[in-house]
Motif scaffolding. Structure first.
Motif, PDB file in Angstrom:
ATOM      1  N   VAL A   1       0.854  -1.305   0.111  1.00  0.00           N
ATOM      2  CA  VAL A   1      -0.087  -0.051  -0.088  1.00  0.00           C
ATOM      3  C   VAL A   1       0.892   1.118  -0.164  1.00  0.00           C
ATOM      4  O   VAL A   1       0.216   2.176  -0.422  1.00  0.00           O
ATOM      5  CB  VAL A   1      -0.953   0.031   1.005  1.00  0.00           C
ATOM      6  CG1 VAL A   1      -2.176  -1.161   0.942  1.00  0.00           C
ATOM      7  CG2 VAL A   1      -0.095  -0.301   2.396  1.00  0.00           C
ATOM      8  N   ILE A   2       1.936   1.410   0.410  1.00  0.00           N
ATOM      9  CA  ILE A   2       3.119   2.225   0.607  1.00  0.00           C
ATOM     10  C   ILE A   2       4.275   1.866   0.282  1.00  0.00           C
ATOM     11  O   ILE A   2       4.782   0.729   0.451  1.00  0.00           O
ATOM     12  CB  ILE A   2       2.961   2.979   1.927  1.00  0.00           C
ATOM     13  CG1 ILE A   2       1.722   3.547   2.374  1.00  0.00           C
ATOM     14  CG2 ILE A   2       4.011   4.221   2.129  1.00  0.00           C
ATOM     15  CD1 ILE A   2       1.650   4.049   3.686  1.00  0.00           C
ATOM     16  N   ARG A   3       5.105   2.859  -0.739  1.00  0.00           N
ATOM     17  CA  ARG A   3       6.407   2.377  -1.030  1.00  0.00           C
ATOM     18  C   ARG A   3       7.217   3.513  -0.855  1.00  0.00           C
ATOM     19  O   ARG A   3       6.817   4.701  -1.289  1.00  0.00           O
ATOM     20  CB  ARG A   3       6.496   2.114  -2.613  1.00  0.00           C
ATOM     21  CG  ARG A   3       8.088   1.776  -2.775  1.00  0.00           C
ATOM     22  CD  ARG A   3       8.193   1.036  -4.259  1.00  0.00           C
ATOM     23  NE  ARG A   3       7.594  -0.192  -4.297  1.00  0.00           N
ATOM     24  CZ  ARG A   3       7.788  -1.147  -5.257  1.00  0.00           C
ATOM     25  NH1 ARG A   3       8.630  -0.523  -6.334  1.00  0.00           N
ATOM     26  NH2 ARG A   3       7.315  -2.223  -5.403  1.00  0.00           N
TER      27      ARG A   3
ATOM     28  N   LEU B   1       7.553   9.304  -1.629  1.00  0.00           N
ATOM     29  CA  LEU B   1       6.532   8.680  -0.819  1.00  0.00           C
ATOM     30  C   LEU B   1       5.352   8.278  -1.784  1.00  0.00           C
ATOM     31  O   LEU B   1       4.808   9.389  -2.313  1.00  0.00           O
ATOM     32  CB  LEU B   1       5.998   9.320   0.248  1.00  0.00           C
ATOM     33  CG  LEU B   1       5.245   8.407   1.102  1.00  0.00           C
ATOM     34  CD1 LEU B   1       5.591   7.187   1.749  1.00  0.00           C
ATOM     35  CD2 LEU B   1       4.268   9.315   2.375  1.00  0.00           C
ATOM     36  N   LEU B   2       5.228   6.943  -2.355  1.00  0.00           N
ATOM     37  CA  LEU B   2       4.083   6.382  -3.076  1.00  0.00           C
ATOM     38  C   LEU B   2       2.883   5.705  -2.334  1.00  0.00           C
ATOM     39  O   LEU B   2       3.358   4.817  -1.715  1.00  0.00           O
ATOM     40  CB  LEU B   2       4.800   5.770  -4.166  1.00  0.00           C
ATOM     41  CG  LEU B   2       6.027   6.180  -5.012  1.00  0.00           C
ATOM     42  CD1 LEU B   2       6.342   5.232  -6.110  1.00  0.00           C
ATOM     43  CD2 LEU B   2       5.981   7.429  -5.461  1.00  0.00           C
ATOM     44  N   VAL B   3       1.560   6.383  -2.445  1.00  0.00           N
ATOM     45  CA  VAL B   3       0.473   5.529  -1.592  1.00  0.00           C
ATOM     46  C   VAL B   3      -0.335   5.084  -3.004  1.00  0.00           C
ATOM     47  O   VAL B   3      -0.871   5.825  -3.439  1.00  0.00           O
ATOM     48  CB  VAL B   3      -0.093   6.725  -0.900  1.00  0.00           C
ATOM     49  CG1 VAL B   3      -1.290   5.780  -0.129  1.00  0.00           C
ATOM     50  CG2 VAL B   3       0.859   7.293   0.344  1.00  0.00           C
ATOM     51  N   GLY B   4      -0.515   3.841  -2.698  1.00  0.00           N
ATOM     52  CA  GLY B   4      -1.334   3.169  -3.815  1.00  0.00           C
ATOM     53  C   GLY B   4      -0.722   2.938  -5.259  1.00  0.00           C
ATOM     54  O   GLY B   4      -1.185   2.695  -6.255  1.00  0.00           O
ATOM     55  N   THR B   5       0.439   3.281  -5.398  1.00  0.00           N
ATOM     56  CA  THR B   5       1.126   3.043  -6.734  1.00  0.00           C
ATOM     57  C   THR B   5       2.545   2.662  -6.395  1.00  0.00           C
ATOM     58  O   THR B   5       3.006   2.986  -5.140  1.00  0.00           O
ATOM     59  CB  THR B   5       1.186   4.309  -7.617  1.00  0.00           C
ATOM     60  OG1 THR B   5       1.891   4.196  -8.584  1.00  0.00           O
ATOM     61  CG2 THR B   5       1.877   5.389  -6.777  1.00  0.00           C
ATOM     62  N   THR B   6       3.289   1.926  -7.425  1.00  0.00           N
ATOM     63  CA  THR B   6       4.636   1.893  -7.037  1.00  0.00           C
ATOM     64  C   THR B   6       5.700   2.480  -7.900  1.00  0.00           C
ATOM     65  O   THR B   6       6.920   2.445  -8.070  1.00  0.00           O
ATOM     66  CB  THR B   6       5.289   0.330  -7.192  1.00  0.00           C
ATOM     67  OG1 THR B   6       4.698  -0.361  -8.577  1.00  0.00           O
ATOM     68  CG2 THR B   6       4.199  -0.493  -6.394  1.00  0.00           C
ATOM     69  N   THR B   7       5.108   3.490  -8.998  1.00  0.00           N
ATOM     70  CA  THR B   7       5.876   4.334  -9.907  1.00  0.00           C
ATOM     71  C   THR B   7       5.359   5.512 -10.013  1.00  0.00           C
ATOM     72  O   THR B   7       4.142   5.639 -10.244  1.00  0.00           O
ATOM     73  CB  THR B   7       5.798   3.463 -11.266  1.00  0.00           C
ATOM     74  OG1 THR B   7       4.581   3.298 -11.830  1.00  0.00           O
ATOM     75  CG2 THR B   7       6.589   2.318 -11.399  1.00  0.00           C
ATOM     76  N   SER B   8       6.006   6.541  -9.850  1.00  0.00           N
ATOM     77  CA  SER B   8       5.797   7.820  -9.881  1.00  0.00           C
ATOM     78  C   SER B   8       7.063   9.012 -10.041  1.00  0.00           C
ATOM     79  O   SER B   8       8.102   8.482  -9.414  1.00  0.00           O
ATOM     80  CB  SER B   8       4.805   8.380  -8.633  1.00  0.00           C
ATOM     81  OG  SER B   8       4.620   9.626  -9.112  1.00  0.00           O
ATOM     82  N   SER B   9       7.008  10.067 -10.607  1.00  0.00           N
ATOM     83  CA  SER B   9       8.200  10.813 -10.589  1.00  0.00           C
ATOM     84  C   SER B   9       8.019  12.236  -9.796  1.00  0.00           C
ATOM     85  O   SER B   9       8.634  12.974  -9.490  1.00  0.00           O
ATOM     86  CB  SER B   9       8.180  11.598 -12.210  1.00  0.00           C
ATOM     87  OG  SER B   9       6.975  12.322 -12.446  1.00  0.00           O
ATOM     88  N   ALA B  10       6.672  11.906  -9.000  1.00  0.00           N
ATOM     89  CA  ALA B  10       6.353  13.019  -7.751  1.00  0.00           C
ATOM     90  C   ALA B  10       6.914  12.603  -6.377  1.00  0.00           C
ATOM     91  O   ALA B  10       7.088  11.680  -6.285  1.00  0.00           O
ATOM     92  CB  ALA B  10       5.001  12.906  -7.930  1.00  0.00           C
ATOM     93  N   LYS B  11       7.284  13.585  -5.913  1.00  0.00           N
ATOM     94  CA  LYS B  11       7.874  13.251  -4.352  1.00  0.00           C
ATOM     95  C   LYS B  11       6.963  12.808  -3.483  1.00  0.00           C
ATOM     96  O   LYS B  11       7.034  11.946  -2.794  1.00  0.00           O
ATOM     97  CB  LYS B  11       8.298  14.676  -3.749  1.00  0.00           C
ATOM     98  CG  LYS B  11       9.608  15.253  -4.211  1.00  0.00           C
ATOM     99  CD  LYS B  11      10.617  14.609  -3.556  1.00  0.00           C
ATOM    100  CE  LYS B  11      12.072  15.188  -3.601  1.00  0.00           C
ATOM    101  NZ  LYS B  11      13.026  14.590  -2.917  1.00  0.00           N
ATOM    102  N   LEU B  12       5.606  12.968  -3.759  1.00  0.00           N
ATOM    103  CA  LEU B  12       4.505  12.424  -2.776  1.00  0.00           C
ATOM    104  C   LEU B  12       3.408  12.175  -4.215  1.00  0.00           C
ATOM    105  O   LEU B  12       2.839  12.996  -4.741  1.00  0.00           O
ATOM    106  CB  LEU B  12       3.841  13.409  -1.972  1.00  0.00           C
ATOM    107  CG  LEU B  12       2.473  13.011  -1.483  1.00  0.00           C
ATOM    108  CD1 LEU B  12       2.450  11.705  -0.374  1.00  0.00           C
ATOM    109  CD2 LEU B  12       1.669  14.045  -0.538  1.00  0.00           C
ATOM    110  N   ALA B  13       3.016  10.829  -4.232  1.00  0.00           N
ATOM    111  CA  ALA B  13       1.800  10.467  -5.268  1.00  0.00           C
ATOM    112  C   ALA B  13       0.729   9.564  -4.271  1.00  0.00           C
ATOM    113  O   ALA B  13       1.227   8.686  -3.743  1.00  0.00           O
ATOM    114  CB  ALA B  13       2.540   9.518  -6.328  1.00  0.00           C
ATOM    115  N   VAL B  14      -0.375   9.994  -4.738  1.00  0.00           N
ATOM    116  CA  VAL B  14      -1.560   9.181  -4.115  1.00  0.00           C
ATOM    117  C   VAL B  14      -2.352   8.595  -5.132  1.00  0.00           C
ATOM    118  O   VAL B  14      -2.943   9.779  -5.904  1.00  0.00           O
ATOM    119  CB  VAL B  14      -2.225  10.089  -3.083  1.00  0.00           C
ATOM    120  CG1 VAL B  14      -3.379   9.297  -2.445  1.00  0.00           C
ATOM    121  CG2 VAL B  14      -1.560  10.560  -1.856  1.00  0.00           C
TER     122      VAL B  14
END
Length: 205
Positions: free
Chosen positions: A108-110, A117-130
């Motif tokens: 649920v968090i990576r 910090l990624l919530v609900g995802t495992t890939t993002s270029s954002a510092k915080l992704a929900v």
């Protein structure tokens, strides 16, 4: 199992070649930069650690019924983010929980190797992704409040954003004064001197 004179405890299972090694220590070992008591989980099966290899984990669970079967309900894992060598050892942390009416923990968090910090995802270029929907429309996706619990910024599950209010009724709702230092645009077009702001809805214009 082993306990040495420095206070370190090593626990392993010779029957499982991939079993992680656990070390409990209250002394600083040669080459380590952090001193003090700690818990160290490390993978060491003789092969090079590569991308997504699990380095260690902490699991939480308990007896699920009268048969005393142990059910894992949550865990924290450390993973390699790339093939590891002496000059490159990136790693990320994954947090697993078990949702209501299910029996299998899911990530649920990576926390990525870059500190994102990624919530609900495992890939993002954002510092915080929900990422993901909220089943209850009364639950906020994001809520930032003051020390007195006054709502400062809120994102509702329907996408509405509130500034100074916890219950935005429109895409953007602002409770309080607003100061614009740039143009106010309608359909991408900025206003000009002498223009009058007018609503296209019903009511007073």
């Amino acid at each position: 199992d082993a306990l040495d004179v420095s206070g370190s405890v090593g626990i392993t299972d010779v029957q499982l070649t991939n079993f992680p090694i656990m070390r409990l220590t209250n002394t600083q070992n040669s080459g380590e930069t952090v001193s003090g008591a700690g818990l160290q989980l490390q993978a060491d099966d003789g092969a090079q650690i590569t991308t997504n290899d699990r380095l260690g984990y902490l699991a939480f669970g308990g007896a699920r019924n009268s048969s005393n079967s142990i059910l894992q309900m949550a865990r924290i894992e450390g993973h390699a983010a790339a093939p590891v060598n002496s000059g490159n050892a990136p790693a990320y942390m994954s947090f697993y929980t078990t949702a209501t009416s299910t029996a299998t923990p899911v990530e649920v968090i990576r926390m990525t190797q870059e500190g994102y910090l990624l919530v609900g995802t495992t890939t993002s270029s954002a510092k915080l992704a929900v990422v993901g929907a909220v089943a209850d429309p009364n639950i906020d996706l994001l809520n930032i409040s003051s020390s007195t619990n006054a709502s400062l910024f809120v994102v509702k599950s329907n996408g509405n954003i509130g500034i100074g209010t916890s219950s935005p009724s429109h895409t953007l709702t602002v409770a309080g004064d607003m100061n614009l230092t740039g143009a106010l645009r309608a359909s991408g077009v900025a206003g000009t001197a002498g223009m009058i702001l007018q609503t296209t809805g019903t009511g007073v214009t």
